[in-house]
Design a protein around this motif. Sequence first.
Motif: not given
Length: 279
Positions: A100-101, A119, A123
């Motif tokens: 999720l960063g 990530p 995405e």
Amino acid sequence: MGDFKINSAEDMIRAVRHYGIIPFFRGPIPGWSIEEMTPREHWFTTSDDLGPWDWKVDVVREGDIAYGKFIGGKASFATVEFYAHLMNWRRSLPRYRMALGEKYVAKTRSDKLMKALSPSALEVIKTNGSADSALIRQATSKAVTPTLIRSLGAGYKANLVPSVKKGINDTVVAFLEMGTWSVVGDITRVYRGPNAEYHGWQRSSHTTPDALFGVGGQAQKPTAGDAPFWARFIDDAAPVRDPLAVDCTPEESREYIIRHVMGFFPDEPDILKKLEKII
């Protein structure tokens, strides 16, 4: 061999539903795998009898069974009930939240790569609804910038430039599956040659479990055309239960899975320690 002998896709589906969560290949707990329940004559013997390698396509297409590398990093199945608890546990762990960063101090070579690439992989899966390995590889390769190479160190360059190597990309996908951020959404059989023959070649797409099983995914309310007669009596404003939502802590979810599996193997030595290493 346990309580099941798997001689067909239907047998395999029944076994998954019975155990709730089960590895595809044999592991540290004897008897707890699709492999060990399958007679040897069906275990990838010839291109004419692909056994579980082909039957897993039908299991995935049941629509309410998760498939991915989420038990000890190896291929596994789980019903939505047990996968929801696995999600509740795994998504609480800081290491997997790198996807999720979120901040995480990556110390190992593998974790540094996952922090840099996962990530972007997640995405592209979310943006497209599903993605195959080629599309995910394009996304991870675009994430590799000169700045990233400098931050990682020159020793990483050979695996990332001019594009992310397939093995690294596969590791990223497996990381997302272990984190319960992605699952195999579908598997299609690939027919090749002048006679369009099928010898076990398959192509997988990856999606998020939220899209596949959650509200708006497989669990969405039926449309008017498919709805049973009783659907008209349901208030449209009534909340729809999310099958991936669980009402317990992450630690309780992990305990629920472990105790469930232990119930099938009460005499297995050190089973608690073995399960704690892979769940």
